[in-house]
Design a protein around this motif. Structure first.
Motif, PDB file in Angstrom:
ATOM      1  N   SER A 270       1.988   6.764  -6.819  1.00  0.00           N
ATOM      2  CA  SER A 270       0.973   7.782  -7.462  1.00  0.00           C
ATOM      3  C   SER A 270       1.304   9.313  -7.073  1.00  0.00           C
ATOM      4  O   SER A 270       0.531  10.037  -7.441  1.00  0.00           O
ATOM      5  N   GLY A 271       2.403   9.517  -6.216  1.00  0.00           N
ATOM      6  CA  GLY A 271       2.762  10.762  -5.955  1.00  0.00           C
ATOM      7  C   GLY A 271       1.886  11.191  -4.624  1.00  0.00           C
ATOM      8  O   GLY A 271       1.619  12.344  -4.359  1.00  0.00           O
ATOM      9  N   GLY A 272       1.478  10.370  -3.940  1.00  0.00           N
ATOM     10  CA  GLY A 272       0.759  10.600  -2.712  1.00  0.00           C
ATOM     11  C   GLY A 272      -0.686  11.142  -3.119  1.00  0.00           C
ATOM     12  O   GLY A 272      -1.280  11.669  -2.208  1.00  0.00           O
ATOM     13  N   THR A 273      -1.216  10.907  -4.221  1.00  0.00           N
ATOM     14  CA  THR A 273      -2.647  11.162  -4.588  1.00  0.00           C
ATOM     15  C   THR A 273      -3.633  10.157  -4.553  1.00  0.00           C
ATOM     16  O   THR A 273      -4.867  10.518  -4.500  1.00  0.00           O
ATOM     17  N   TYR A 274      -3.412   8.818  -4.701  1.00  0.00           N
ATOM     18  CA  TYR A 274      -4.484   7.953  -4.826  1.00  0.00           C
ATOM     19  C   TYR A 274      -5.019   7.539  -3.141  1.00  0.00           C
ATOM     20  O   TYR A 274      -4.370   7.419  -2.327  1.00  0.00           O
ATOM     21  N   GLY A 275      -6.450   7.612  -3.148  1.00  0.00           N
ATOM     22  CA  GLY A 275      -7.198   7.169  -2.137  1.00  0.00           C
ATOM     23  C   GLY A 275      -7.322   5.713  -2.023  1.00  0.00           C
ATOM     24  O   GLY A 275      -6.899   5.066  -3.013  1.00  0.00           O
ATOM     25  N   SER A 276      -8.071   5.050  -1.149  1.00  0.00           N
ATOM     26  CA  SER A 276      -8.319   3.764  -1.094  1.00  0.00           C
ATOM     27  C   SER A 276      -8.951   2.961  -2.127  1.00  0.00           C
ATOM     28  O   SER A 276      -8.571   2.017  -2.495  1.00  0.00           O
ATOM     29  N   PRO A 277     -10.029   3.786  -3.013  1.00  0.00           N
ATOM     30  CA  PRO A 277     -10.340   3.151  -4.203  1.00  0.00           C
ATOM     31  C   PRO A 277      -9.340   2.936  -5.173  1.00  0.00           C
ATOM     32  O   PRO A 277      -9.305   1.672  -5.659  1.00  0.00           O
ATOM     33  N   ARG A 278      -8.611   3.772  -5.524  1.00  0.00           N
ATOM     34  CA  ARG A 278      -7.558   3.345  -6.547  1.00  0.00           C
ATOM     35  C   ARG A 278      -6.430   2.324  -6.038  1.00  0.00           C
ATOM     36  O   ARG A 278      -6.114   1.651  -6.728  1.00  0.00           O
TER      37      ARG A 278
ATOM     38  N   GLY B 196      -0.920   6.432   8.207  1.00  0.00           N
ATOM     39  CA  GLY B 196      -0.939   7.904   8.100  1.00  0.00           C
ATOM     40  C   GLY B 196      -1.047   8.431   6.689  1.00  0.00           C
ATOM     41  O   GLY B 196      -0.344   9.406   6.273  1.00  0.00           O
ATOM     42  N   LEU B 197      -1.335   7.674   5.692  1.00  0.00           N
ATOM     43  CA  LEU B 197      -1.464   7.880   4.093  1.00  0.00           C
ATOM     44  C   LEU B 197      -2.779   8.494   3.815  1.00  0.00           C
ATOM     45  O   LEU B 197      -3.665   7.890   3.646  1.00  0.00           O
ATOM     46  N   VAL B 198      -2.790   9.766   3.511  1.00  0.00           N
ATOM     47  CA  VAL B 198      -3.689  10.534   3.083  1.00  0.00           C
ATOM     48  C   VAL B 198      -3.573  11.350   1.936  1.00  0.00           C
ATOM     49  O   VAL B 198      -2.668  12.079   1.875  1.00  0.00           O
TER      50      VAL B 198
ATOM     51  N   GLU C 220      -3.182  16.920  -7.503  1.00  0.00           N
ATOM     52  CA  GLU C 220      -1.823  15.725  -7.576  1.00  0.00           C
ATOM     53  C   GLU C 220      -0.569  15.963  -7.920  1.00  0.00           C
ATOM     54  O   GLU C 220       0.381  15.450  -7.760  1.00  0.00           O
ATOM     55  N   TYR C 221      -0.502  17.398  -8.382  1.00  0.00           N
ATOM     56  CA  TYR C 221       0.875  17.613  -8.847  1.00  0.00           C
ATOM     57  C   TYR C 221       1.306  19.065  -8.635  1.00  0.00           C
ATOM     58  O   TYR C 221       2.351  19.344  -7.814  1.00  0.00           O
ATOM     59  N   VAL C 222       0.562  20.055  -9.097  1.00  0.00           N
ATOM     60  CA  VAL C 222       0.984  21.589  -9.282  1.00  0.00           C
ATOM     61  C   VAL C 222       1.168  21.927  -7.783  1.00  0.00           C
ATOM     62  O   VAL C 222       2.417  22.437  -7.425  1.00  0.00           O
ATOM     63  N   HIS C 223       0.283  21.681  -6.932  1.00  0.00           N
ATOM     64  CA  HIS C 223       0.314  22.175  -5.501  1.00  0.00           C
ATOM     65  C   HIS C 223       1.322  21.415  -4.666  1.00  0.00           C
ATOM     66  O   HIS C 223       1.850  21.826  -3.753  1.00  0.00           O
TER      67      HIS C 223
ATOM     68  N   ILE D  75       0.849  -1.149   0.163  1.00  0.00           N
ATOM     69  CA  ILE D  75       0.019   0.084   0.050  1.00  0.00           C
ATOM     70  C   ILE D  75       0.835   1.393   0.110  1.00  0.00           C
ATOM     71  O   ILE D  75       0.615   2.114  -0.787  1.00  0.00           O
ATOM     72  N   ALA D  76       2.131   1.301   0.752  1.00  0.00           N
ATOM     73  CA  ALA D  76       2.725   2.347   0.995  1.00  0.00           C
ATOM     74  C   ALA D  76       3.536   2.400  -0.503  1.00  0.00           C
ATOM     75  O   ALA D  76       3.586   3.651  -1.046  1.00  0.00           O
ATOM     76  N   ARG D  77       3.988   1.699  -0.972  1.00  0.00           N
ATOM     77  CA  ARG D  77       4.793   1.765  -2.271  1.00  0.00           C
ATOM     78  C   ARG D  77       3.772   2.071  -3.476  1.00  0.00           C
ATOM     79  O   ARG D  77       4.332   2.987  -4.276  1.00  0.00           O
ATOM     80  N   LEU D  78       2.570   1.900  -3.516  1.00  0.00           N
ATOM     81  CA  LEU D  78       1.395   2.132  -4.481  1.00  0.00           C
ATOM     82  C   LEU D  78       1.114   3.820  -4.249  1.00  0.00           C
ATOM     83  O   LEU D  78       1.037   4.458  -5.105  1.00  0.00           O
TER      84      LEU D  78
END
Length: 288
Positions: free
Chosen positions: A63-71, A96-98, A243-246, A56-59
């Motif tokens: 994703s750049g820290g952007t995926y929630g639980s569905p993806r 703590g992955l949000v 997911e990216y610019v901010h 889960i941490a790897r995925l």
């Protein structure tokens, strides 16, 4: 020592009584330490949870820290894991992955003086095949050097970003450049494609309208001040920002151009899961 005594039984057939006597330890001591060793070893369930947390941490990082639980759950299923979305959500909370929250977007739309095209879409942002319905918008990117504007063209069948252009000015030259890139991506023949946008002056300008006529692109426009009328294009802008610019600091416009173009080519158009495509990446659904 308890582990050594156990190994003599399994590897050489020497019973525990004989081994204990040879080593000068009591059988009660051996069984006490054997049980303690067993308790210290993780169970199969604990090992599976540790492996799941690692994946889960790897995925999430991929994703750049952007995926929630569905993806994340969809990625796990593709990798062969049998796990529910609720379990993934619980493990992400524990780790703590949000995923980053969305900010309220600012509108750049300034209605042009020329007459607008009719709304041919009416908020139905779906297409039965590629090159039937496109949409686009202009959004602002902040850099240390000043503002940079991005114009986009997205195919609403696959959610692929066909064309994009960036400039320090948001004008018809910018939107024309993005449309021309989309046309080149599709090989030059786009006669009859509907392109939906807001009523910004960049899209109602004579230069843009003439380009559409020459290419056979049919313009469609939502109402003034209604973001929902161009929700699909607004959704891309939000995805890009959240997911990216901010998550970046662009020191120059050139740096922002390069990094955003790379994100589009290497992640958004090829890897990212799109909810409008039932969670599949664009490349899987379109094949083009």
């Amino acid at each position: 020592m308890a582990a050594f005594i156990s190994s003599q039984k399994t590897e050489h057939g020497i019973d525990h009584v004989t081994s204990c006597r040879a080593l000068g330890v009591s059988q009660s001591w051996y069984y006490k330490w054997k049980n303690r060793i067993g308790q210290d070893m993780p169970t199969a369930r604990e090992r599976r949870r540790a492996d799941l947390d690692t994946e889960i941490a790897r995925l999430f990082e991929a994703s750049g820290g952007t995926y929630g639980s569905p993806r994340i759950t969809r990625d796990l299923h593709e990798a062969g894991w049998r796990v529910s979305e609720n379990t993934v959500a619980a493990r992400m909370a524990e780790l703590g992955l949000v995923a980053r929250r969305r900010r309220k977007p600012r509108s750049l739309t300034r209605q042009g003086k020329r007459s607008a095209a009719p709304d041919l879409v009416h908020r139905k942002f779906a297409a039965p095949a590629p090159d039937v319905l496109w949409c686009g918008d202009v959004t602002q990117i902040d850099t240390d050097e000043g503002k940079l504007y991005l114009a986009t063209v997205e195919d609403l069948f696959s959610r692929r970003l066909l064309g994009y252009a960036m400039s320090e000015h948001h004008d018809a030259a910018l939107t024309c450049a993005s449309l021309q890139m989309a046309v080149a991506t599709r090989g030059g023949d786009v006669d009859g494609v509907i392109f939906h946008s807001d009523r910004g002056s960049e899209y109602s300008a004579a230069r843009y309208q003439e380009l559409c006529r020459r290419l056979g692109v049919v313009q469609s426009m939502g109402r003034v001040g209604c973001a929902l009328d161009n929700a699909a294009a607004e959704a891309f802008n939000s995805t890009l920002k959240v997911e990216y610019v901010h998550r970046q600091r662009f020191r120059t416009r050139a740096e922002a151009r390069l990094k955003i173009a790379t994100w589009i080519a290497d992640f958004y158009n090829t890897t990212r899961r799109h909810s409008a495509n039932d969670g599949l990446p664009e490349v899987v659904t379109s094949g083009v």
